[in-house]
Design a protein around this motif. Structure first.
Motif, PDB file in Angstrom:
ATOM      1  N   HIS A 387      10.788  26.417  48.386  1.00 15.02           N
ATOM      2  CA  HIS A 387      10.255  25.807  49.605  1.00 15.02           C
ATOM      3  C   HIS A 387      10.854  26.541  50.803  1.00 15.02           C
ATOM      4  O   HIS A 387      12.051  26.844  50.815  1.00 15.02           O
ATOM      5  CB  HIS A 387      10.620  24.318  49.690  1.00 15.02           C
ATOM      6  N   LEU A 419      -4.343  27.742  55.172  1.00 19.95           N
ATOM      7  CA  LEU A 419      -4.053  26.665  54.221  1.00 19.95           C
ATOM      8  C   LEU A 419      -5.005  25.499  54.470  1.00 19.95           C
ATOM      9  O   LEU A 419      -5.181  25.064  55.612  1.00 19.95           O
ATOM     10  CB  LEU A 419      -2.602  26.203  54.361  1.00 19.95           C
ATOM     11  N   PHE A 434      -1.054  19.866  53.787  1.00 18.82           N
ATOM     12  CA  PHE A 434      -1.783  20.958  53.154  1.00 18.82           C
ATOM     13  C   PHE A 434      -2.036  20.672  51.675  1.00 18.82           C
ATOM     14  O   PHE A 434      -1.303  19.916  51.032  1.00 18.82           O
ATOM     15  CB  PHE A 434      -1.004  22.270  53.289  1.00 18.82           C
ATOM     16  N   ASP A 436      -1.492  22.527  49.170  1.00 20.09           N
ATOM     17  CA  ASP A 436      -0.442  22.996  48.266  1.00 20.09           C
ATOM     18  C   ASP A 436       0.846  22.162  48.355  1.00 20.09           C
ATOM     19  O   ASP A 436       1.858  22.507  47.743  1.00 20.09           O
ATOM     20  CB  ASP A 436      -0.114  24.465  48.533  1.00 20.09           C
ATOM     21  N   GLY A 438       2.499  21.575  51.220  1.00 25.75           N
ATOM     22  CA  GLY A 438       3.202  21.890  52.457  1.00 25.75           C
ATOM     23  C   GLY A 438       2.701  21.039  53.619  1.00 25.75           C
ATOM     24  O   GLY A 438       1.768  20.239  53.470  1.00 25.75           O
ATOM     25  N   CYS A 455       7.481  23.139  60.068  1.00 28.65           N
ATOM     26  CA  CYS A 455       6.622  23.295  58.904  1.00 28.65           C
ATOM     27  C   CYS A 455       7.441  23.560  57.659  1.00 28.65           C
ATOM     28  O   CYS A 455       8.574  24.058  57.727  1.00 28.65           O
ATOM     29  CB  CYS A 455       5.589  24.394  59.106  1.00 28.65           C
ATOM     30  N   THR A 457       6.474  25.183  53.722  1.00 27.25           N
ATOM     31  CA  THR A 457       5.431  25.758  52.888  1.00 27.25           C
ATOM     32  C   THR A 457       6.038  26.274  51.585  1.00 27.25           C
ATOM     33  O   THR A 457       7.252  26.397  51.445  1.00 27.25           O
ATOM     34  CB  THR A 457       4.719  26.939  53.576  1.00 27.25           C
ATOM     35  N   ARG A 458       5.156  26.602  50.633  1.00 30.00           N
ATOM     36  CA  ARG A 458       5.599  27.176  49.358  1.00 30.00           C
ATOM     37  C   ARG A 458       5.677  28.697  49.429  1.00 30.00           C
ATOM     38  O   ARG A 458       6.174  29.332  48.501  1.00 30.00           O
ATOM     39  CB  ARG A 458       4.627  26.762  48.248  1.00 30.00           C
ATOM     40  N   VAL A 466       1.923  29.474  60.289  1.00 31.03           N
ATOM     41  CA  VAL A 466       1.686  28.027  60.417  1.00 31.03           C
ATOM     42  C   VAL A 466       2.253  27.509  61.737  1.00 31.03           C
ATOM     43  O   VAL A 466       1.594  26.748  62.467  1.00 31.03           O
ATOM     44  CB  VAL A 466       2.309  27.262  59.226  1.00 31.03           C
TER      45      VAL A 466
END
Length: 477
Positions: A387, A419, A434, A436, A438, A455, A457-458, A466
């Motif tokens: 992450h 995304l 998102f 995924d 995130g 944010c 995200t993966r 983002v």
């Protein structure tokens, strides 16, 4: 006389502008009127309140001004005998069986600011409805404030100075094996950021095989080598560089009032707050075998949800600020509670952020696993997957705040940085979810004229796109 509003964590203002002795006394008057109406006040023949303060300019004198007001209402005041970490003040509420606390601190704000925090009988933050009652009780003028001269209150026993460290340290010794850390042979770089955490880790784990090197430990209200005592880059860059330079095992950081913390790895890299929170939760679940609820603000990591699923514990999400986290921790007897700003609270202590205890748990995690900080991150990612996170803070014109919020309320983007957006949460700010797992969150600071864009995200490469798309959405681009 200004209108005083309590934000995410108390009232903060610019020293000698709106943060004046008169306004501090008005705040103390509102708090005294509120606290005297609580059931806890009626249960005591002489209800008492703890007052503490930080190392900022004039903090000890602002604390004395608040003490005069509480004494004027007949309240017994336990006044700390020096600048004291916020978690130690909070623990003193329980130790002294007080009905609340006032803490003169602006925490991680810039050096020009100071602040006024309030706590209830648990030592934890007062819920939003209580804060609204305090605000309503603040008089319009300093002339309406009750006061008893400090020296008279001292001679009458209404104000009493005390050392709050004894009971707090005794509780730390129940929670963590300080001797094991002290004899582990670690080399630890400690940065209290010129604040209240100075001297605490050397006192607790120094003097044996573990070497503690402390920097930025004097009182210096202008906070050199950082823009503010907030434990995130770039404020921690000097400490991180020093960690690598001296070959330390890790870096332990506390903010200006020592309720928040930060960590650095053995390579001088920063361990961001979301990873730190997930590591602390994993430590409690896996290493200590504890079970119980996890409380998180909506601005912190989804790794906690994955840990909750893996270990069969509930995860509760709140708005941003410990005024939401602390009541939820008390309600659920939570194992841990925390937020994106680096503040974490633990069961067995008080429902208050504790940067000192969090640092000790981080050190204990290394001792008990034998892993370096970078190895611990790899271990965490083996459990929940990688992450990546970042945050951007932007100054905003307060006159444009409502227009920005209107744009965010109306925004319905199909994608952000490519995304797919599958949901939107407006519990506290504007959080875009998102596909995924995130998310992007945009919210206004409750303590400063800032717009915060966060944010998680993966994919590391998507963090910056983002964030930039979030800024564009807020400004209508």
């Amino acid at each position: 006389m200004i209108q005083i509003k309590f934000g995410t964590d108390g009232w903060r203002g610019r020293i000698a502008d709106d943060y004046t002795f008169a306004n501090v006394r008005r705040c103390a008057e509102g708090y005294a009127r509120y606290i005297l109406t609580t059931p806890k006040a009626g249960e005591s023949s002489q209800p008492s309140v703890v007052i503490g303060y930080d190392r900022r300019f004039q903090s000890e004198n602002f604390a004395a001004a608040a003490a005069e007001v509480l004494a004027g209402h007949g309240l017994k005041v336990w006044l700390t005998d020096g600048a004291t970490p916020t978690p130690v003040i909070a623990f003193a509420v329980s130790a002294k069986r007080a009905i609340g606390a006032i803490n003169i601190t602006a925490s991680h704000n810039p050096p020009q600011d100071n602040g006024f925090k309030v706590r209830n009988h648990t030592g934890g933050a007062i819920a939003p409805d209580g804060l609204a009652q305090i605000e309503a009780a603040i008089p319009a003028s300093d002339a309406e404030v009750k006061r008893l001269d400090f020296d008279k209150a001292l001679s009458q026993g209404l104000i009493e100075r005390f050392d709050p460290s004894v009971e707090y340290i005794a509780n730390l010794e129940r929670l963590v094996d300080l001797r094991a850390i002290a004899h582990a042979g670690l080399k630890v770089l400690v940065d209290p950021m010129w604040g209240n955490g100075a001297g605490w880790l050397p006192r607790l784990i120094g003097g044996a095989k573990t070497e503690v090197v402390e920097i930025h430990s004097a009182r210096n209200p202008i906070f050199p080598e950082m823009t503010r005592p907030e434990p995130i880059p770039p404020n921690v860059n000097v400490a991180l560089a020093r960690t690598k330079e001296i070959g330390a095992n890790c870096c332990c950081i506390t903010d200006g009032d020592a309720d928040r913390c930060g960590f650095g790895d053995e390579c001088g890299g920063f361990i961001n707050q979301l990873r730190a929170y997930a590591l602390l939760a994993l430590y409690l679940l896996e290493i200590r075998g504890e079970r119980g609820a996890i409380v998180k603000t909506l601005s912190t990591t989804s790794m906690l949800n994955k840990l909750g699923e893996r270990y069969g514990v509930p995860v509760y999400e709140t708005g941003v600020g410990f005024k939401y986290v602390a009541p939820k921790m008390t309600e659920t007897n939570a194992m841990i509670g925390g937020e994106e700003s680096g503040g974490y609270a633990f069961r067995g202590n008080v429902p208050e952020r504790d940067g000192i205890l969090a640092n000790l748990y981080f050190l204990d995690l290394q001792v008990r696993t034998g892993k370096t900080p970078t190895q611990l991150i790899d271990w965490l990612f083996e459990k929940v997957g990688p992450h990546y996170y970042d945050r951007v803070d932007s100054l905003i014109d307060l006159q444009q705040r409502e227009a920005i919020q209107a744009r965010l309320r109306a925004a319905q983007p199909a994608t952000i940085a490519g995304l797919k957006v599958v949901g939107k949460d407006m519990t506290d700010g504007y959080k875009f979810l998102f596909e995924d797992g995130g998310w992007l969150l945009i919210r206004m600071s409750g303590t400063e004229p800032l717009m915060r864009v966060y944010c998680e995200t993966r994919e590391a490469s998507l963090v910056e796109p983002v964030l930039q798309d979030g800024i564009k959405i807020a400004h209508g681009a």
